[in-house]
Design a protein around this motif. Structure first.
Motif, mmCIF file in Angstrom:
data_model
loop_
_atom_site.group_PDB
_atom_site.id
_atom_site.type_symbol
_atom_site.label_atom_id
_atom_site.label_comp_id
_atom_site.label_asym_id
_atom_site.label_seq_id
_atom_site.Cartn_x
_atom_site.Cartn_y
_atom_site.Cartn_z
ATOM 1 N N ALA A 20 63.526 18.934 44.962
ATOM 2 C CA ALA A 20 62.702 18.761 46.154
ATOM 3 C C ALA A 20 62.598 20.072 46.942
ATOM 4 O O ALA A 20 63.455 20.957 46.824
ATOM 5 N N PRO A 21 61.549 20.219 47.754
ATOM 6 C CA PRO A 21 61.400 21.425 48.579
ATOM 7 C C PRO A 21 62.403 21.456 49.733
ATOM 8 O O PRO A 21 63.020 20.439 50.062
ATOM 9 N N ASP A 22 62.532 22.620 50.361
ATOM 10 C CA ASP A 22 63.368 22.751 51.561
ATOM 11 C C ASP A 22 62.884 21.763 52.622
ATOM 12 O O ASP A 22 61.692 21.495 52.722
ATOM 13 N N PRO A 23 63.796 21.207 53.408
ATOM 14 C CA PRO A 23 65.238 21.481 53.527
ATOM 15 C C PRO A 23 66.114 20.508 52.729
ATOM 16 O O PRO A 23 67.275 20.314 53.075
ATOM 17 N N ILE A 24 65.565 19.883 51.679
ATOM 18 C CA ILE A 24 66.370 18.989 50.837
ATOM 19 C C ILE A 24 67.064 19.847 49.789
ATOM 20 O O ILE A 24 66.511 20.124 48.720
ATOM 21 N N GLN A 63 70.701 12.662 48.252
ATOM 22 C CA GLN A 63 71.057 11.245 48.329
ATOM 23 C C GLN A 63 70.394 10.584 49.536
ATOM 24 O O GLN A 63 69.927 9.434 49.451
ATOM 25 N N PHE A 64 70.346 11.308 50.654
ATOM 26 C CA PHE A 64 69.686 10.778 51.852
ATOM 27 C C PHE A 64 68.209 10.514 51.571
ATOM 28 O O PHE A 64 67.667 9.456 51.933
ATOM 29 N N ALA A 65 67.539 11.452 50.905
ATOM 30 C CA ALA A 65 66.123 11.290 50.565
ATOM 31 C C ALA A 65 65.918 10.087 49.654
ATOM 32 O O ALA A 65 64.969 9.317 49.831
ATOM 33 N N LYS A 66 66.797 9.909 48.692
ATOM 34 C CA LYS A 66 66.703 8.760 47.783
ATOM 35 C C LYS A 66 66.886 7.445 48.539
ATOM 36 O O LYS A 66 66.161 6.471 48.310
ATOM 37 N N ASP A 67 67.850 7.429 49.452
ATOM 38 C CA ASP A 67 68.127 6.200 50.213
ATOM 39 C C ASP A 67 66.954 5.856 51.143
ATOM 40 O O ASP A 67 66.604 4.682 51.304
ATOM 41 N N MET A 68 66.360 6.880 51.773
ATOM 42 C CA MET A 68 65.200 6.634 52.634
ATOM 43 C C MET A 68 64.017 6.137 51.805
ATOM 44 O O MET A 68 63.252 5.274 52.244
ATOM 45 N N ASN A 69 63.874 6.681 50.612
ATOM 46 C CA ASN A 69 62.823 6.226 49.713
ATOM 47 C C ASN A 69 63.009 4.744 49.377
ATOM 48 O O ASN A 69 62.047 3.964 49.383
ATOM 49 N N ASP A 70 64.225 4.345 49.118
ATOM 50 C CA ASP A 70 64.507 2.928 48.811
ATOM 51 C C ASP A 70 64.159 2.028 49.996
ATOM 52 O O ASP A 70 63.636 0.920 49.817
ATOM 53 N N ARG A 71 64.448 2.517 51.223
ATOM 54 C CA ARG A 71 64.171 1.697 52.404
ATOM 55 C C ARG A 71 62.682 1.563 52.692
ATOM 56 O O ARG A 71 62.259 0.655 53.408
ATOM 57 N N LEU A 72 61.887 2.445 52.119
ATOM 58 C CA LEU A 72 60.441 2.355 52.299
ATOM 59 C C LEU A 72 59.872 1.072 51.705
ATOM 60 O O LEU A 72 58.816 0.600 52.135
ATOM 61 N N PHE A 97 63.479 14.798 59.832
ATOM 62 C CA PHE A 97 62.372 13.959 59.353
ATOM 63 C C PHE A 97 61.899 14.417 57.980
ATOM 64 O O PHE A 97 61.540 13.588 57.134
ATOM 65 N N TRP A 98 61.884 15.736 57.749
ATOM 66 C CA TRP A 98 61.482 16.230 56.435
ATOM 67 C C TRP A 98 62.480 15.814 55.360
ATOM 68 O O TRP A 98 62.104 15.540 54.222
ATOM 69 N N LYS A 99 63.745 15.781 55.725
ATOM 70 C CA LYS A 99 64.756 15.348 54.754
ATOM 71 C C LYS A 99 64.610 13.861 54.436
ATOM 72 O O LYS A 99 64.885 13.435 53.315
ATOM 73 N N ALA A 100 64.172 13.093 55.409
ATOM 74 C CA ALA A 100 64.003 11.649 55.192
ATOM 75 C C ALA A 100 62.786 11.371 54.318
ATOM 76 O O ALA A 100 62.886 10.679 53.292
ATOM 77 N N LEU A 101 61.623 11.863 54.748
ATOM 78 C CA LEU A 101 60.369 11.651 54.012
ATOM 79 C C LEU A 101 59.609 12.975 54.020
ATOM 80 O O LEU A 101 58.835 13.252 54.944
ATOM 81 N N HIS A 102 59.815 13.779 53.003
ATOM 82 C CA HIS A 102 59.215 15.111 53.005
ATOM 83 C C HIS A 102 57.696 15.013 52.836
ATOM 84 O O HIS A 102 57.204 14.318 51.941
ATOM 85 N N PRO A 103 56.920 15.703 53.700
ATOM 86 C CA PRO A 103 55.449 15.604 53.619
ATOM 87 C C PRO A 103 54.881 15.926 52.241
ATOM 88 O O PRO A 103 53.937 15.275 51.790
ATOM 89 N N GLU A 104 55.443 16.925 51.546
ATOM 90 C CA GLU A 104 54.899 17.298 50.243
ATOM 91 C C GLU A 104 55.132 16.212 49.197
ATOM 92 O O GLU A 104 54.359 16.093 48.238
#
Length: 341
Positions: free
Chosen positions: A228-232, A239-248, A303-310
């Motif tokens: 993933a792009p910065d700042p992930i 793991q945080f990005a994956k978990d936020m994706n699951d909650r979507l 917010f970018w780490k949760a749901l990155h715009p790209e």
């Protein structure tokens, strides 16, 4: 004001935009368009322009009046007319979703469209994803369960069931009973925010539902987060990005209630840092508290780490099934391009 809306200036606006292919494609207005369509928009333009200019002034917009008038002709007017057409076609209230980050103009768009719809004798209501936040106490409990949720905002911090119930009631064809719309006070609890007094409204024709990830779908393959792009960057970020994706997945039912989705898309997603900083500086100038620059940096990157715009928003601007309209925003917050995917 009357001097600005002269026949010559008005003709220049129309001539330039008729020659702009992206606007033509987005709203079907070109030299071959039905003359009645052009005349209807022209008449409405002259009717609402003074009130729109006054509204923008009252909201503290610093844009030049000519810029406001161009946005009125290019976006706010045709969008309002499309919503009216959709209301007549569906024979029930229409839900317009607006996806956009900090500084993209969601609030201004919603306010101006509401004003235009009123002129056309159609009622509307706007509510935000923010209005669906869980209470302060509930979010405190959530943070104890997951300490990574240091701020409100990401998936999981909203009461989706309240949103589903609200949209289902607002979309009813022949509803006569009032509807209770939740509201949120960002200044409550020392800035952490809490539920505010709800608003009781009568049934409306158009519902505008806006927010920073309204309409965003889960990414189907978690492997995308490994590069993933910065700042992930760290394993914890991934793991945080994956978990936020699951909650979507919990929000998809909400998005199914949308009849239309438009995206306010900055030419560079990183502009949200600059725009957030400018917003904080304005607050400080009025004597209210605001975040320091380093706090803004952490806040936006959270917010970018949760749901990155790209990863989550860029794919939507190319998706003609999920997205109806894309408005690209330049660095100076004027419109760069309007198109349908």
């Amino acid at each position: 004001m009357d001097k600005l809306i002269t026949v010559e200036a008005y003709k220049n606006i129309i001539a330039e935009e008729l020659a702009n292919a992206s606007y033509n494609q987005a709203f079907g207005l070109d030299q071959q368009s039905d003359r009645q369509q052009i005349e209807a928009r022209s008449q409405l333009f002259h009717t609402v322009a003074p009130n729109v200019l006054q509204l923008c002034q009252d909201m503290g917009l610093t844009d030049k009046e000519e810029t406001i008038l161009r946005t009125l002709w290019n976006l706010w007017l045709p969008l309002s007319l499309e919503l009216v057409g959709e209301r007549q076609k569906l024979n029930r209230p229409v839900v317009q979703g607006i996806l956009g980050g900090q500084g993209t103009g969601k609030t201004t768009l919603a306010e101006v469209v509401g004003l235009i719809l009123e002129e056309l004798d159609y009622t509307s209501v706007t509510f935000s994803l923010d209005d669906l936040y869980k209470s302060y106490i509930e979010r405190q409990q959530l943070q104890r369960y997951d300490p990574r949720l240091v701020w409100r905002g990401p998936p999981g911090t909203h009461d989706v069931e309240i949103g589903l119930d609200l949209l289902d009631k607002l979309r009813q064809t022949k509803r006569r009973k009032p509807v209770i719309v939740p509201r949120f006070d960002k200044s409550a609890c020392q800035g952490a925010g809490d539920k505010a007094q709800p608003e009781v409204i009568n049934p409306v024709d158009i519902i505008i539902f806006e927010g920073w990830f309204v309409g965003v779908r889960p990414v189907p393959d978690n492997c995308i987060f490994e590069n993933a792009p910065d700042p992930i960057n760290t394993p914890e970020d991934i793991q945080f990005a994956k978990d936020m994706n699951d909650r979507l997945f919990d929000y998809v039912a909400l998005w199914h209630r949308l009849d239309r989705l438009m995206i306010l898309f900055p030419e560079d997603y990183r502009l949200s840092k600059q725009w957030r900083t400018e917003a904080e500086q304005k607050m400080k100038a009025t004597g209210r508290g605001g975040m320091k620059d380093e706090e803004i940096e952490q806040f936006v990157e959270y917010f970018w780490k949760a749901l990155h715009p790209e990863l989550f928003i860029t794919p939507l601007i190319h998706n003609p099934i999920l997205t109806d309209l894309v408005v690209e925003i330049k660095r100076d917050r004027t419109i760069r391009k309007i198109y349908r995917p």
